[in-house]
Design an enzyme around this catalytic site. Structure first.
Site, PDB file in Angstrom:
ATOM      1  N   LYS A  46      43.501  43.980  29.104  1.00 43.52           N
ATOM      2  CA  LYS A  46      42.697  42.874  29.138  1.00 43.52           C
ATOM      3  C   LYS A  46      41.630  42.742  28.173  1.00 43.52           C
ATOM      4  O   LYS A  46      41.776  41.798  27.260  1.00 43.52           O
ATOM      5  CB  LYS A  46      42.027  42.837  30.692  1.00 43.52           C
TER       6      LYS A  46
ATOM      7  N   TRP B 114      42.040  42.813  44.139  1.00 41.77           N
ATOM      8  CA  TRP B 114      41.761  43.944  43.536  1.00 41.77           C
ATOM      9  C   TRP B 114      40.842  45.042  44.250  1.00 41.77           C
ATOM     10  O   TRP B 114      41.163  46.136  44.218  1.00 41.77           O
ATOM     11  CB  TRP B 114      41.706  43.913  41.938  1.00 41.77           C
TER      12      TRP B 114
ATOM     13  N   ASP C 157      35.530  49.304  39.322  1.00 40.14           N
ATOM     14  CA  ASP C 157      36.637  48.748  38.210  1.00 40.14           C
ATOM     15  C   ASP C 157      36.257  47.645  37.273  1.00 40.14           C
ATOM     16  O   ASP C 157      36.008  46.727  37.740  1.00 40.14           O
ATOM     17  CB  ASP C 157      37.655  48.208  39.561  1.00 40.14           C
TER      18      ASP C 157
END
Length: 361
Positions: A196, A102, A172
């Site tokens: 999540k 990511w 992030d």
């Protein structure tokens, strides 16, 4: 009805009390004669839902008043493209610390707009550790420094907030937000897809220091302008109201359970249970991440013989343990044990792993 223990990396398991409340309120919400998904986002009823969600998240994460909190459509990848548009000038240097899949995605989204530089990269080591801070090549005068707090696929997590000097720190936090107390004031921007740790897929939380909203950034449509979203209380256009409402229920559940300090304790216990099962298997299972960088949220692991993978997954599902297949980038297995995963679920997985080893080892 018997719900399985769902180890999916996202969309991930949600707290059962939240799902039951949403189920009960689905057809007719709060005496208004309609579902929450049918009422206007600009009506007083939903505006109160929105205000409560923001207030609860501020309480949950101790977010200072000089930070705006946005609830936006789209996922974290969308925000990765919007960050340079809002906070850097065309061609301006920005630094990225890449510790997994990511992180690579984040810098890819930025490159069309800025001089995106790799300040540190763990790929040569297979993304099994965080590059030492003294080796980072930070750019003097960079518009910001970006990192991924927890790599969902590779299972690498920062356990401390890195010191990057004067540049605003952007992060992030999609797979570790609200998993433990975090000093928000150390950041310029924190963003996280909700699916999540905070709620359902389809809404993203962006926490941004208000002074940064004054940056000119780059030419962009108003819908891509964080300042405009903040000025309109995240209602510049029709927001994902159902997702926002569900996230708000999760915030209330977390506060009632004891807040992020309590979840930090639970997450430490859960991850220890699972890593102990792996490390104590004598090599039957293995996790390849450096111990100091191991994620508490996403635990990738491999069986000593990949030929057993399919059998492991089939038997685990029969035992009520689902979504354990590893991401295609890495393979193997992955157990995501976010805030809503109960300790009993992780204990059941650890017990299953030991039993499986006894039978196939």
């Amino acid at each position: 009805m018997s719900r399985a223990y769902n180890f999916s990396a996202g969309p991930a398991t949600l707290p059962e009390p939240v799902l039951r409340q949403a189920q009960a309120e689905m057809l007719e919400w709060n005496g208004v004669g309609a579902s929450i998904v049918e009422i206007s986002h600009r009506g007083p009823e939903f505006m109160q839902v929105a205000r409560e969600a923001e207030a609860d998240l501020r309480t949950l994460m101790s977010i200072p008043d000089d930070y705006a909190v946005l609830f936006l459509a789209g996922g974290a990848t969308t925000q990765q493209a919007l960050l340079p548009l809002n906070f850097a000038e065309p061609g301006e240097a920005v630094d990225y610390v890449v510790t997994g899949h990511w992180g690579k995605t984040a810098i890819k989204q930025a490159r069309p707009y800025v001089d995106a530089r790799v300040a540190a990269d763990g790929e040569a080591g297979g993304f099994r550790d965080i590059p030492p801070r003294h080796d980072w090549r930070l750019t003097p005068g960079a518009a910001y420094v970006h990192y991924t707090a927890n790599e969902t696929i590779h299972g690498v997590e920062f356990r401390d907030i890195p010191d990057v000097g004067d540049a605003p720190l952007f992060a992030d936090f999609s797979s570790s937000i609200a998993a433990e107390p975090v000093d928000v004031s150390r950041f310029g921007v924190i963003y996280a897809g909700a699916q999540k740790n905070l709620g359902p897929v389809g809404v993203t939380v962006v926490i941004v220091r208000r002074d940064l909203l004054e940056r000119a950034g780059q030419p962009r449509a108003d819908i891509f302008n964080y300042k405009s979203h903040a000025a309109n209380d995240s209602m510049l256009n029709t927001p994902p109201t159902w997702n926002w409402y569900l996230a708000g229920l999760v915030f209330k559940w977390m506060l009632a359970e004891g807040g992020v300090a309590e979840f930090a304790r639970r997450n430490a216990r859960k991850s220890a249970l699972l890593y102990d099962a792996i490390d104590g298997s004598g090599g039957f299972y293995r996790n390849e991440v450096a111990p100091a960088a191991r994620s508490r949220m996403n635990v990738p692991f491999f069986l000593h013989d990949p030929a057993l993978d399919a059998t492991f997954l089939e038997e685990a599902a029969t035992a009520g343990l689902i979504a354990l297949k590893g991401h295609r980038v890495l393979g193997g297995m992955r157990a995501s044990i976010y805030n809503a995963m109960p300790e009993a679920g992780v204990q059941a997985l650890a017990d299953f792993m030991r039993d499986f080893q006894t039978r196939y080892g």
